[in-house]
Motif scaffolding. Sequence first.
Motif, PDB file in Angstrom:
ATOM      1  N   ARG A  60       0.767  -1.234  -0.125  1.00  0.00           N
ATOM      2  CA  ARG A  60       0.029   0.039  -0.061  1.00  0.00           C
ATOM      3  C   ARG A  60       0.802   1.355   0.000  1.00  0.00           C
ATOM      4  NH1 ARG A  60      -3.949  -0.431  -2.155  1.00  0.00           N
ATOM      5  NH2 ARG A  60      -4.871   1.375  -1.305  1.00  0.00           N
ATOM      6  N   PRO A  61       0.335   2.305  -0.397  1.00  0.00           N
ATOM      7  CA  PRO A  61       1.043   3.358  -0.465  1.00  0.00           C
ATOM      8  C   PRO A  61       1.726   3.821   0.863  1.00  0.00           C
ATOM      9  CG  PRO A  61      -0.881   3.959  -1.634  1.00  0.00           C
ATOM     10  CD  PRO A  61      -0.883   2.669  -0.863  1.00  0.00           C
ATOM     11  N   ALA A  62       2.838   4.469   1.068  1.00  0.00           N
ATOM     12  CA  ALA A  62       3.427   4.847   2.431  1.00  0.00           C
ATOM     13  C   ALA A  62       3.048   6.258   2.688  1.00  0.00           C
ATOM     14  CB  ALA A  62       5.019   4.737   2.359  1.00  0.00           C
ATOM     15  N   VAL A  63       1.580   6.543   3.115  1.00  0.00           N
ATOM     16  CA  VAL A  63       0.969   7.564   3.556  1.00  0.00           C
ATOM     17  C   VAL A  63       0.132   7.495   4.474  1.00  0.00           C
ATOM     18  CG1 VAL A  63       1.031   8.505   1.005  1.00  0.00           C
ATOM     19  CG2 VAL A  63      -1.008   7.307   1.890  1.00  0.00           C
ATOM     20  N   GLU A  64      -0.023   8.728   5.362  1.00  0.00           N
ATOM     21  CA  GLU A  64      -0.908   8.607   6.590  1.00  0.00           C
ATOM     22  C   GLU A  64      -2.169   7.729   6.118  1.00  0.00           C
ATOM     23  OE1 GLU A  64      -2.813  11.694   9.334  1.00  0.00           O
ATOM     24  OE2 GLU A  64      -1.143  12.224   8.701  1.00  0.00           O
ATOM     25  N   GLY A  65      -2.630   6.907   6.894  1.00  0.00           N
ATOM     26  CA  GLY A  65      -3.964   6.419   6.865  1.00  0.00           C
ATOM     27  C   GLY A  65      -4.150   5.084   6.246  1.00  0.00           C
ATOM     28  N   GLU A  66      -2.823   4.810   5.421  1.00  0.00           N
ATOM     29  CA  GLU A  66      -2.684   3.400   5.082  1.00  0.00           C
ATOM     30  C   GLU A  66      -1.992   2.356   6.038  1.00  0.00           C
ATOM     31  OE1 GLU A  66      -3.619   1.938   2.330  1.00  0.00           O
ATOM     32  OE2 GLU A  66      -4.256   3.527   1.081  1.00  0.00           O
ATOM     33  N   LEU A  67      -2.343   1.122   6.017  1.00  0.00           N
ATOM     34  CA  LEU A  67      -1.817   0.085   6.692  1.00  0.00           C
ATOM     35  C   LEU A  67      -1.109  -1.043   5.997  1.00  0.00           C
ATOM     36  CD1 LEU A  67      -4.658  -0.581   9.091  1.00  0.00           C
ATOM     37  CD2 LEU A  67      -2.864   0.808   9.626  1.00  0.00           C
ATOM     38  N   LEU A  68       0.080  -1.361   6.508  1.00  0.00           N
ATOM     39  CA  LEU A  68       0.877  -2.522   5.799  1.00  0.00           C
ATOM     40  C   LEU A  68      -0.178  -3.783   5.990  1.00  0.00           C
ATOM     41  CD1 LEU A  68       4.104  -2.206   7.272  1.00  0.00           C
ATOM     42  CD2 LEU A  68       3.418  -1.559   5.029  1.00  0.00           C
ATOM     43  N   MET A  69      -0.353  -4.575   4.754  1.00  0.00           N
ATOM     44  CA  MET A  69      -1.516  -5.657   4.606  1.00  0.00           C
ATOM     45  C   MET A  69      -0.579  -6.978   4.287  1.00  0.00           C
ATOM     46  SD  MET A  69      -4.271  -4.286   5.097  1.00  0.00           S
ATOM     47  CE  MET A  69      -5.278  -5.156   4.514  1.00  0.00           C
ATOM     48  N   GLY A  70      -0.874  -8.067   4.724  1.00  0.00           N
ATOM     49  CA  GLY A  70      -0.397  -9.405   4.481  1.00  0.00           C
ATOM     50  C   GLY A  70      -1.313 -10.455   5.218  1.00  0.00           C
ATOM     51  N   ILE A  71      -0.959 -11.542   4.579  1.00  0.00           N
ATOM     52  CA  ILE A  71      -1.501 -13.062   5.253  1.00  0.00           C
ATOM     53  C   ILE A  71      -0.381 -13.783   5.380  1.00  0.00           C
ATOM     54  CG2 ILE A  71      -3.029 -14.792   4.653  1.00  0.00           C
ATOM     55  CD1 ILE A  71      -4.654 -12.222   4.778  1.00  0.00           C
ATOM     56  N   SER A  72      -0.366 -14.374   6.658  1.00  0.00           N
ATOM     57  CA  SER A  72       0.825 -15.221   7.007  1.00  0.00           C
ATOM     58  C   SER A  72      -0.001 -16.761   7.220  1.00  0.00           C
ATOM     59  CB  SER A  72       1.316 -14.836   8.222  1.00  0.00           C
ATOM     60  OG  SER A  72       2.286 -13.661   7.886  1.00  0.00           O
ATOM     61  N   ILE A  73       0.600 -17.567   6.553  1.00  0.00           N
ATOM     62  CA  ILE A  73       0.027 -19.047   6.734  1.00  0.00           C
ATOM     63  C   ILE A  73       1.161 -19.832   7.331  1.00  0.00           C
ATOM     64  CG2 ILE A  73      -0.829 -21.151   5.551  1.00  0.00           C
ATOM     65  CD1 ILE A  73      -1.650 -19.279   3.027  1.00  0.00           C
ATOM     66  N   VAL A  74       1.061 -20.362   8.441  1.00  0.00           N
ATOM     67  CA  VAL A  74       1.719 -21.184   9.300  1.00  0.00           C
ATOM     68  C   VAL A  74       1.430 -22.565   9.247  1.00  0.00           C
ATOM     69  CG1 VAL A  74       2.766 -21.703  11.644  1.00  0.00           C
ATOM     70  CG2 VAL A  74       2.160 -19.341  11.075  1.00  0.00           C
ATOM     71  N   HIS A  75       2.444 -23.287   8.646  1.00  0.00           N
ATOM     72  CA  HIS A  75       2.206 -24.833   8.424  1.00  0.00           C
ATOM     73  C   HIS A  75       2.561 -25.690   9.526  1.00  0.00           C
ATOM     74  CE1 HIS A  75       1.251 -23.916   4.179  1.00  0.00           C
ATOM     75  NE2 HIS A  75       2.226 -23.283   4.324  1.00  0.00           N
ATOM     76  N   LEU A  76       1.782 -25.653  10.597  1.00  0.00           N
ATOM     77  CA  LEU A  76       2.110 -26.378  11.923  1.00  0.00           C
ATOM     78  C   LEU A  76       2.126 -28.034  11.732  1.00  0.00           C
ATOM     79  CD1 LEU A  76       0.440 -24.168  14.513  1.00  0.00           C
ATOM     80  CD2 LEU A  76       2.838 -24.516  13.967  1.00  0.00           C
ATOM     81  N   GLU A  77       1.295 -28.524  10.905  1.00  0.00           N
ATOM     82  CA  GLU A  77       0.971 -29.780  10.846  1.00  0.00           C
ATOM     83  C   GLU A  77       2.070 -30.814  10.862  1.00  0.00           C
ATOM     84  OE1 GLU A  77       0.545 -28.284   6.677  1.00  0.00           O
ATOM     85  OE2 GLU A  77      -0.283 -27.511   8.472  1.00  0.00           O
ATOM     86  N   ARG A  78       2.976 -30.368  10.256  1.00  0.00           N
ATOM     87  CA  ARG A  78       4.211 -31.482   9.953  1.00  0.00           C
ATOM     88  C   ARG A  78       5.507 -31.255  10.688  1.00  0.00           C
ATOM     89  NH1 ARG A  78       5.725 -32.154   4.081  1.00  0.00           N
ATOM     90  NH2 ARG A  78       6.584 -33.760   5.175  1.00  0.00           N
ATOM     91  N   TRP A  79       5.575 -30.107  11.608  1.00  0.00           N
ATOM     92  CA  TRP A  79       6.743 -29.939  12.321  1.00  0.00           C
ATOM     93  C   TRP A  79       6.611 -29.671  13.831  1.00  0.00           C
ATOM     94  CZ3 TRP A  79       8.283 -25.134  14.368  1.00  0.00           C
ATOM     95  CH2 TRP A  79       7.374 -24.160  14.015  1.00  0.00           C
ATOM     96  N   ALA A  80       5.320 -29.018  14.246  1.00  0.00           N
ATOM     97  CA  ALA A  80       5.339 -28.426  15.561  1.00  0.00           C
ATOM     98  C   ALA A  80       5.448 -29.690  16.727  1.00  0.00           C
ATOM     99  CB  ALA A  80       3.865 -27.888  15.448  1.00  0.00           C
ATOM    100  N   ALA A  81       5.014 -30.842  16.505  1.00  0.00           N
ATOM    101  CA  ALA A  81       5.167 -31.634  17.720  1.00  0.00           C
ATOM    102  C   ALA A  81       6.641 -32.093  17.862  1.00  0.00           C
ATOM    103  CB  ALA A  81       4.650 -32.932  17.011  1.00  0.00           C
ATOM    104  N   ASN A  82       7.582 -31.719  17.120  1.00  0.00           N
ATOM    105  CA  ASN A  82       8.966 -31.962  17.522  1.00  0.00           C
ATOM    106  C   ASN A  82       9.588 -30.661  18.362  1.00  0.00           C
ATOM    107  OD1 ASN A  82       9.789 -34.381  16.042  1.00  0.00           O
ATOM    108  ND2 ASN A  82       8.882 -33.308  14.366  1.00  0.00           N
ATOM    109  N   PHE A  83       8.715 -29.562  18.378  1.00  0.00           N
ATOM    110  CA  PHE A  83       9.325 -28.330  19.088  1.00  0.00           C
ATOM    111  C   PHE A  83       8.262 -27.987  20.308  1.00  0.00           C
ATOM    112  CE2 PHE A  83      11.546 -28.335  15.255  1.00  0.00           C
ATOM    113  CZ  PHE A  83      12.850 -28.286  15.275  1.00  0.00           C
ATOM    114  N   LEU A  84       7.232 -28.414  20.460  1.00  0.00           N
ATOM    115  CA  LEU A  84       6.299 -28.128  21.255  1.00  0.00           C
ATOM    116  C   LEU A  84       6.364 -28.711  22.559  1.00  0.00           C
ATOM    117  CD1 LEU A  84       3.173 -27.108  19.392  1.00  0.00           C
ATOM    118  CD2 LEU A  84       4.730 -25.675  19.823  1.00  0.00           C
TER     119      LEU A  84
END
Length: 84
Positions: A60-84
């Motif tokens: 988004r434009p770097a101007v007042e009133g705009e927010l940085l946008m994004g979507i994060s997808i965490v793929h826990l299903e294959r590795w989390a059990a080893n670190f939790l």
Amino acid sequence: MTDLPFSFTIPLPAVIPTQYDNHLERRLSSMRGQYLDQTTYQRMLADEDTLLYEVYEIKRPAVEGELLMGISIVHLERWAANFL
């Protein structure tokens, strides 16, 4: 950027925005030194360089009133059990 008001759709179940400017992937190999249990980390890395998370950046434009946008997808299903 001519889309006023700004909008995008996040279709389910994929959860990938209909428009994005940058797609980042972080794999296990990019997290070297981040985990206390290095033995497990090395064993998992030798098995597969697993995809841990993705980020879809929406600029988004770097101007007042705009927010940085994004979507994060965490793929826990294959590795989390080893670190939790």
